[in-house]
Design a protein around this motif. Structure first.
Motif, PDB file in Angstrom:
ATOM      1  N   SER A  47       1.002  -3.590  -1.836  1.00  0.00           N
ATOM      2  CA  SER A  47       1.608  -4.596  -2.711  1.00  0.00           C
ATOM      3  C   SER A  47       1.003  -4.538  -4.111  1.00  0.00           C
ATOM      4  O   SER A  47       1.720  -4.541  -5.116  1.00  0.00           O
ATOM      5  CB  SER A  47       1.415  -5.989  -2.105  1.00  0.00           C
ATOM      6  N   ALA A  48      -0.318  -4.469  -4.189  1.00  0.00           N
ATOM      7  CA  ALA A  48      -1.008  -4.439  -5.483  1.00  0.00           C
ATOM      8  C   ALA A  48      -0.637  -3.207  -6.297  1.00  0.00           C
ATOM      9  O   ALA A  48      -0.578  -3.261  -7.527  1.00  0.00           O
ATOM     10  CB  ALA A  48      -2.520  -4.496  -5.272  1.00  0.00           C
ATOM     11  N   LEU A  49      -0.384  -2.101  -5.619  1.00  0.00           N
ATOM     12  CA  LEU A  49      -0.064  -0.850  -6.306  1.00  0.00           C
ATOM     13  C   LEU A  49       1.439  -0.587  -6.380  1.00  0.00           C
ATOM     14  O   LEU A  49       1.868   0.489  -6.796  1.00  0.00           O
ATOM     15  CB  LEU A  49      -0.777   0.325  -5.623  1.00  0.00           C
ATOM     16  N   ASP A  50       2.237  -1.580  -5.956  1.00  0.00           N
ATOM     17  CA  ASP A  50       3.708  -1.477  -5.975  1.00  0.00           C
ATOM     18  C   ASP A  50       4.220  -0.256  -5.225  1.00  0.00           C
ATOM     19  O   ASP A  50       5.109   0.458  -5.702  1.00  0.00           O
ATOM     20  CB  ASP A  50       4.237  -1.470  -7.418  1.00  0.00           C
ATOM     21  N   GLN A  55       4.327   7.269  -1.178  1.00  0.00           N
ATOM     22  CA  GLN A  55       4.143   6.776  -2.533  1.00  0.00           C
ATOM     23  C   GLN A  55       2.692   6.353  -2.759  1.00  0.00           C
ATOM     24  O   GLN A  55       2.115   6.605  -3.818  1.00  0.00           O
ATOM     25  CB  GLN A  55       5.093   5.612  -2.806  1.00  0.00           C
ATOM     26  N   LEU A  56       2.081   5.720  -1.757  1.00  0.00           N
ATOM     27  CA  LEU A  56       0.677   5.320  -1.863  1.00  0.00           C
ATOM     28  C   LEU A  56      -0.219   6.534  -2.069  1.00  0.00           C
ATOM     29  O   LEU A  56      -1.122   6.518  -2.913  1.00  0.00           O
ATOM     30  CB  LEU A  56       0.235   4.544  -0.618  1.00  0.00           C
ATOM     31  N   LEU A  57       0.022   7.595  -1.330  1.00  0.00           N
ATOM     32  CA  LEU A  57      -0.788   8.802  -1.475  1.00  0.00           C
ATOM     33  C   LEU A  57      -0.670   9.383  -2.883  1.00  0.00           C
ATOM     34  O   LEU A  57      -1.661   9.857  -3.450  1.00  0.00           O
ATOM     35  CB  LEU A  57      -0.383   9.840  -0.431  1.00  0.00           C
ATOM     36  N   MET A 115      -2.674   7.160  -5.153  1.00  0.00           N
ATOM     37  CA  MET A 115      -4.106   7.338  -4.904  1.00  0.00           C
ATOM     38  C   MET A 115      -4.658   8.545  -5.670  1.00  0.00           C
ATOM     39  O   MET A 115      -5.838   8.584  -5.991  1.00  0.00           O
ATOM     40  CB  MET A 115      -4.381   7.509  -3.406  1.00  0.00           C
ATOM     41  N   GLY A 116      -3.810   9.498  -5.981  1.00  0.00           N
ATOM     42  CA  GLY A 116      -4.243  10.660  -6.748  1.00  0.00           C
ATOM     43  C   GLY A 116      -4.342  10.392  -8.236  1.00  0.00           C
ATOM     44  O   GLY A 116      -4.783  11.245  -8.996  1.00  0.00           O
ATOM     45  N   GLU A 117      -3.910   9.203  -8.655  1.00  0.00           N
ATOM     46  CA  GLU A 117      -3.889   8.862 -10.079  1.00  0.00           C
ATOM     47  C   GLU A 117      -4.634   7.549 -10.331  1.00  0.00           C
ATOM     48  O   GLU A 117      -4.178   6.705 -11.104  1.00  0.00           O
ATOM     49  CB  GLU A 117      -2.435   8.713 -10.543  1.00  0.00           C
TER      50      GLU A 117
END
Length: 109
Positions: free
Chosen positions: A31-34, A40-42, A45-47
């Motif tokens: 949620s925090a990272l939309d 998409q989370l992965l 996480m790389g950025e």
């Protein structure tokens, strides 16, 4: 700390706190990272930048039961005075590694 549960220690202002990637923490992170998917989370996480690292850290602290530390850090005008961003990034990475350990000893709870 319970390594079998995937708990990882992290020091804030001289005190050791527990980070843990629980399902609740994962939901908060997404949620925090939309993010709407793990894929998409992965990618996100790389950025990682400092605001994203802080969002991850706060969710992992809550997952580890350290709600007061998470609240204090989130309300601080200068959270990076209490923590080092590189150490925080490493701790976040270790929490994810612990949750998804290849040996099967740890599990996302």
């Amino acid at each position: 700390m319970n390594a079998v549960r995937g708990e990882v220690p992290f020091r804030i202002a001289g005190r050791t706190h527990c980070l843990c990637l629980t399902l609740g923490a994962l939901a908060q992170i997404m949620s925090a990272l939309d993010c709407v998917s793990i894929t998409q989370l992965l990618k996100v996480m790389g950025e990682l930048d400092e605001p994203r690292i802080l969002a991850l850290l706060l969710s992992l602290l809550r997952g580890g039961g350290c709600h007061a530390a998470a609240s204090a850090l989130s309300e601080s005008p200068e959270p990076w005075d209490a923590i080092n961003s590189v150490d925080a990034a490493h701790a976040v990475a270790h929490a994810f590694e612990a949750a998804f350990a290849a040996d099967g000893a740890n599990a996302l709870v």
